[in-house]
Design a protein around this motif. Structure first.
Motif, PDB file in Angstrom:
ATOM      1  N   UNK A   9      42.209 132.923  15.982  1.00  0.00           N
ATOM      2  CA  UNK A   9      40.768 132.213  16.776  1.00  0.00           C
ATOM      3  C   UNK A   9      41.425 131.776  18.297  1.00  0.00           C
ATOM      4  N   UNK A  10      41.407 131.510  19.104  1.00  0.00           N
ATOM      5  CA  UNK A  10      41.293 130.583  20.294  1.00  0.00           C
ATOM      6  C   UNK A  10      40.230 129.460  20.406  1.00  0.00           C
ATOM      7  N   UNK A  11      40.933 128.748  20.663  1.00  0.00           N
ATOM      8  CA  UNK A  11      40.088 127.244  21.257  1.00  0.00           C
ATOM      9  C   UNK A  11      40.406 126.774  22.231  1.00  0.00           C
ATOM     10  N   UNK A  12      40.179 127.052  22.993  1.00  0.00           N
ATOM     11  CA  UNK A  12      40.062 126.601  24.669  1.00  0.00           C
ATOM     12  C   UNK A  12      39.923 124.698  25.051  1.00  0.00           C
ATOM     13  N   UNK A  13      41.334 123.821  25.304  1.00  0.00           N
ATOM     14  CA  UNK A  13      40.748 122.514  25.361  1.00  0.00           C
ATOM     15  C   UNK A  13      40.131 121.865  26.636  1.00  0.00           C
ATOM     16  N   UNK A  14      40.861 123.402  27.863  1.00  0.00           N
ATOM     17  CA  UNK A  14      40.758 122.954  29.271  1.00  0.00           C
ATOM     18  C   UNK A  14      41.490 122.821  29.900  1.00  0.00           C
ATOM     19  N   UNK A  15      42.515 121.897  29.552  1.00  0.00           N
ATOM     20  CA  UNK A  15      43.239 121.735  30.499  1.00  0.00           C
ATOM     21  C   UNK A  15      44.781 122.033  29.131  1.00  0.00           C
ATOM     22  N   UNK A  16      44.328 122.123  28.176  1.00  0.00           N
ATOM     23  CA  UNK A  16      45.700 123.448  27.411  1.00  0.00           C
ATOM     24  C   UNK A  16      44.913 124.380  26.487  1.00  0.00           C
ATOM     25  N   UNK A  17      45.326 124.924  26.365  1.00  0.00           N
ATOM     26  CA  UNK A  17      44.983 126.345  24.248  1.00  0.00           C
ATOM     27  C   UNK A  17      45.387 126.663  23.239  1.00  0.00           C
ATOM     28  N   UNK A  18      45.313 126.370  22.674  1.00  0.00           N
ATOM     29  CA  UNK A  18      45.361 126.656  21.187  1.00  0.00           C
ATOM     30  C   UNK A  18      44.943 127.771  20.479  1.00  0.00           C
ATOM     31  N   UNK A  19      45.871 128.461  19.346  1.00  0.00           N
ATOM     32  CA  UNK A  19      45.475 129.573  18.425  1.00  0.00           C
ATOM     33  C   UNK A  19      46.129 129.533  17.146  1.00  0.00           C
ATOM     34  N   UNK A  20      44.927 129.205  16.506  1.00  0.00           N
ATOM     35  CA  UNK A  20      45.055 129.057  14.794  1.00  0.00           C
ATOM     36  C   UNK A  20      44.800 130.590  14.470  1.00  0.00           C
ATOM     37  N   UNK A  21      45.717 130.780  13.193  1.00  0.00           N
ATOM     38  CA  UNK A  21      46.648 132.442  13.513  1.00  0.00           C
ATOM     39  C   UNK A  21      46.027 132.032  11.394  1.00  0.00           C
ATOM     40  N   UNK A  22      45.557 133.015  10.877  1.00  0.00           N
ATOM     41  CA  UNK A  22      44.861 133.378   9.516  1.00  0.00           C
ATOM     42  C   UNK A  22      45.454 134.735   8.957  1.00  0.00           C
ATOM     43  N   UNK A  23      45.653 134.481   7.723  1.00  0.00           N
ATOM     44  CA  UNK A  23      46.154 136.492   7.469  1.00  0.00           C
ATOM     45  C   UNK A  23      45.861 136.396   5.856  1.00  0.00           C
ATOM     46  N   UNK A  24      44.821 137.033   5.461  1.00  0.00           N
ATOM     47  CA  UNK A  24      45.121 137.440   3.236  1.00  0.00           C
ATOM     48  C   UNK A  24      45.703 138.789   3.016  1.00  0.00           C
ATOM     49  N   UNK A  25      45.907 139.568   4.343  1.00  0.00           N
ATOM     50  CA  UNK A  25      46.521 140.698   4.420  1.00  0.00           C
ATOM     51  C   UNK A  25      48.093 141.117   4.736  1.00  0.00           C
ATOM     52  N   UNK A  26      48.798 139.854   4.814  1.00  0.00           N
ATOM     53  CA  UNK A  26      50.306 139.657   5.258  1.00  0.00           C
ATOM     54  C   UNK A  26      50.709 138.965   5.096  1.00  0.00           C
ATOM     55  N   UNK A  27      52.112 138.195   5.009  1.00  0.00           N
ATOM     56  CA  UNK A  27      52.498 137.245   4.792  1.00  0.00           C
ATOM     57  C   UNK A  27      53.108 136.470   6.292  1.00  0.00           C
ATOM     58  N   UNK A  28      53.666 135.752   6.560  1.00  0.00           N
ATOM     59  CA  UNK A  28      53.922 134.807   7.870  1.00  0.00           C
ATOM     60  C   UNK A  28      54.314 133.826   7.925  1.00  0.00           C
ATOM     61  N   UNK A  29      54.728 133.888   9.179  1.00  0.00           N
ATOM     62  CA  UNK A  29      56.068 132.436   8.681  1.00  0.00           C
ATOM     63  C   UNK A  29      55.225 131.368   9.156  1.00  0.00           C
ATOM     64  N   UNK A  30      54.095 130.755   8.190  1.00  0.00           N
ATOM     65  CA  UNK A  30      53.690 129.236   8.290  1.00  0.00           C
ATOM     66  C   UNK A  30      53.979 127.911   8.951  1.00  0.00           C
TER      67      UNK A  30
END
Length: 361
Positions: free
Chosen positions: A249-270
């Motif tokens: 999920x990308x969140x555009x704050x205008x002067x900076x960008x954010x991304x939220x990553x989620x997964x229930x089908x794999x593991x990752x570096x939380x």
């Protein structure tokens, strides 16, 4: 509470959150009246058993455990643990027990209807995340709670962790923020059943399930709790059998960008990261836990912050009990604004990826 810091210039910034947390713990022990929050718990699933056992250990008072008739045996077990009464309907609990606050631990798709019923009965609500299936439902609950001057808390552990508060304190030191990311990826114990054609509730549209509505909420909350609602939201999801099993999920704050990553089908570096022009910050655990924080400032200065209690559920319930005891509806309303911002992001992101629940207009 524990804290590690380096460099004399860091003392002010790192000790202050520790002092605040120490005061919070003192207040929770000595300033909460015995009848500050008398609980009825609705639901007897895994989260209810897990959290209720902690609440018993911490000395919270219970009046009722409420289940469906089918789950009444589990309600009886929890009632025995909490020294309270078991009921097979909320209406029976209202008639037969004395409580002021209801803790809802039921499936996602039931949160709105149950929370509305509880609020209309004049009781405070603590509801497990998500607060509701979509933004319209969340807004309606907030309206009822505010009109009736009742407490409505979404039990999202992220917002109440001392380490998360320390991240807020550290933001000005990072300079102008440029990039933010938060990742919560955890292979679900129910995913294999889903892959074989079964329909575990966590992976069904009917139960308002999917990766975003489960662990993705924590990543979005970690970002929105710090920076508020974004200007624009997009969702790019991996969809199987009509439900999202992971996504970005990308969140555009205008002067900076954010991304939220989620997964229930794999593991990752939380972990969660904030990158600014004067340095960057890393929180080294899943955003629901908000563990150790490392602050890297330009010029080579590094600080470590870790002030959380051992159990990540503890801080939120101490806060709920204290705010209800103090009658601090203004604080509750402020927290509700964050829950509403998160609900809006989840709704827009989910619809953007083509995931629709029956309650969506």
């Amino acid at each position: 509470p524990k804290i590690i810091y380096s460099g004399s210039d860091a003392v002010y910034f790192t000790v202050l959150p520790e002092v605040l947390f120490a005061v919070q713990r003192i207040l929770s022990v000595y300033c909460i009246k015995e009848d500050a929050m008398k609980l009825a718990v609705v639901g007897t699933g895994k989260i209810a058993h897990q959290v209720v056992s902690y609440l018993v250990e911490w000395g919270y008072e219970f009046a009722a455990i409420v289940s469906t008739p089918r789950s009444f045996a589990q309600a009886t077990d929890l009632a025995r643990l909490t020294k309270s009464a078991a009921f097979s309907s909320f209406e029976d609990a209202l008639a037969g027990a004395d409580f002021d606050t209801v803790y809802l631990t039921t499936p996602n798709n039931t949160h709105f209807s149950l929370a509305k019923t509880v609020l209309e009965a004049g009781k405070n609500v603590i509801v497990e995340k998500p607060i509701a299936s979509n933004f319209d439902e969340a807004s309606e609950l907030a309206r009822i709670a505010r009109e009736r001057k009742l407490f409505l808390f979404e039990a999202t552990t992220t917002l109440y962790q001392p380490n998360y508060q320390a991240v807020k304190e550290a933001l000005p030191r990072l300079g102008k923020i440029r990039l933010v990311s938060s990742n919560y990826s955890q292979y679900s114990s129910r995913y294999e059943a889903f892959c074989t054609g079964q329909n575990p509730r966590a992976f069904t549209l009917e139960a308002s399930g999917g990766s975003l509505m489960d662990i993705g909420l924590y990543a979005v909350t970690w970002i929105a709790g710090l920076f508020g609602a974004p200007k624009r939201v997009r969702r790019f999801a991996n969809i199987q059998r009509g439900i999202d099993t992971s996504g970005i999920t990308t969140l555009d704050y205008g002067d900076f960008q954010a991304v939220a990553i989620d997964a229930k089908d794999c593991d990752g570096p939380n972990r969660s990261i904030i990158e600014g022009e004067k340095g960057y910050l890393v929180q080294h655990t899943a955003p629901g836990v908000c563990g150790r924080v490392t602050l890297h400032l330009r010029g080579g200065e590094t600080e470590e912050i870790d002030m959380n209690p051992d159990n990540h559920y503890q801080a939120e319930f101490e806060t709920f009990a204290r705010m209800i005891d103090l009658g601090d509806l203004a604080y509750c309303s402020h927290q509700l604004e964050t829950s509403l911002a998160v609900s809006r992001v989840l709704t827009e992101a989910r619809l953007d990826s083509g995931i629709r629940f029956s309650v969506d207009a």
